[in-house]
Scaffold this active site. Sequence first.
Site, mmCIF file in Angstrom:
data_model
loop_
_atom_site.group_PDB
_atom_site.id
_atom_site.type_symbol
_atom_site.label_atom_id
_atom_site.label_comp_id
_atom_site.label_asym_id
_atom_site.label_seq_id
_atom_site.Cartn_x
_atom_site.Cartn_y
_atom_site.Cartn_z
ATOM 1 N N ALA A 29 0.827 -1.206 0.000
ATOM 2 C CA ALA A 29 0.000 0.000 0.000
ATOM 3 C C ALA A 29 0.862 1.257 0.000
ATOM 4 O O ALA A 29 2.040 1.228 0.374
ATOM 5 C CB ALA A 29 -0.918 -0.003 1.218
ATOM 6 N N ARG A 34 5.559 4.846 1.205
ATOM 7 C CA ARG A 34 6.000 6.219 1.437
ATOM 8 C C ARG A 34 6.498 6.459 2.852
ATOM 9 O O ARG A 34 7.417 7.256 3.054
ATOM 10 C CB ARG A 34 4.859 7.203 1.157
ATOM 11 C CG ARG A 34 4.424 7.281 -0.288
ATOM 12 C CD ARG A 34 3.639 8.572 -0.539
ATOM 13 N NE ARG A 34 2.632 8.795 0.490
ATOM 14 C CZ ARG A 34 1.355 8.474 0.366
ATOM 15 N NH1 ARG A 34 0.939 7.878 -0.737
ATOM 16 N NH2 ARG A 34 0.495 8.718 1.333
ATOM 17 N N LYS A 113 -4.929 2.080 11.174
ATOM 18 C CA LYS A 113 -6.145 2.501 11.854
ATOM 19 C C LYS A 113 -7.304 2.626 10.872
ATOM 20 O O LYS A 113 -7.067 2.991 9.709
ATOM 21 C CB LYS A 113 -5.898 3.836 12.555
ATOM 22 C CG LYS A 113 -5.526 4.941 11.571
ATOM 23 C CD LYS A 113 -4.751 6.040 12.203
ATOM 24 C CE LYS A 113 -4.195 6.950 11.133
ATOM 25 N NZ LYS A 113 -3.220 6.305 10.252
#
Length: 381
Positions: A29, A34, A113
């Site tokens: 993902a 990043r 989260k």
Amino acid sequence: MPAFRRPALMTGSAEKVIVPLRIGVLGAAAIARRRMLPAFAAVPETRVTAVAGRAPGRADGLAAEYGCAAVTPYDALLDRTDVDAVYIPTPFSLHAHWTRRALLADKHVLVEKPLTGNPGEAAELADLAAARSLVLMENVMFVHHGAHARITALLDEGAIGELRHVNATFTIPELPADDIRHRADLGGGALADTGVYPLRLAAHVLGEGLRVGDATLVDDPRHGVDIAGAVLLRTPPSAPRPVAAHLTFGMRHAYESSYELWGSHGRIRLDRAFTPPADHEPVVHLRTGQEERVLRLPAEDQVTATVRAFAAAALGLPGGVDTARRGASAAVELARLLADVRNAATRAEKPHGDPPTTSTAAAASAASEASVAAIAHGKGW
């Protein structure tokens, strides 16, 4: 709670050196690419040993970049003996499924989260982690930034008198139509994406047991997800004094990431509160009467701070056990708040306050099962 498992220690002539926590990343993902993979590589307490892709070749580039193994499918990563802990950045609807699988494979878990919007499921997973002496922690990074500890200290010092009200906002500009957060089948929507920040902030400042007084969610009929919302919270009757909170969030707005704490004698404000860049120097505005003080704090990288906190918990380092306990408890509390907000918003939309026809827990479970089934058949995310 049982003691958390500690890794073996390498004993040298001068000091003991703790073997780094070996991390497996479940998916490629954007946040993993990043932010988290660079942080895992930068922190001495962690070492990435494997990256899993949902299809052959998908994780090859990342694995080569970080000098680790590329694994397909996800289950294969959980079977590896060189993985102590798993980071889960999958879509929201898959968080609980892969968290459970990782815990049953005896891996510590750092999960994006929120863990789940089903409080019963969150409690079950927290209990499973405790029973196996494993760490379960949501990747809520802002709570590990020193700026919030400084603000907590100001509150404890009585800098604004007694706390009366919390106001928190997190909004982001409109997303592309094909963004994953517009997919209802994967748990998309503003509440689960931007809403978790002010909700988590309120719990961080006011403690557990907050009550949802009212809530509204703005839906986008094109995608079938909520794109904005507002929540009114209050402290429980058992709290020392009543405090209210007003939270707003959305993903079709000008960027805003801030909160204000209003007291009996003053006010504290922090901008760029939830996702500050590593080089950002926080500025705390403290107003009492007609006087305003500006407190300039040092820049901190909350991503590496979060990784260090997770590693400390999993490795049994000083302070780590308390971090793990707070993290698991916070995940359960956030799931409860998410469910209460959605139920309150549903009731508000029905005439005469009729109860919702479908429970939040059932809807979340159905979405998760559908997502898992789609992946099993090579479809979807």
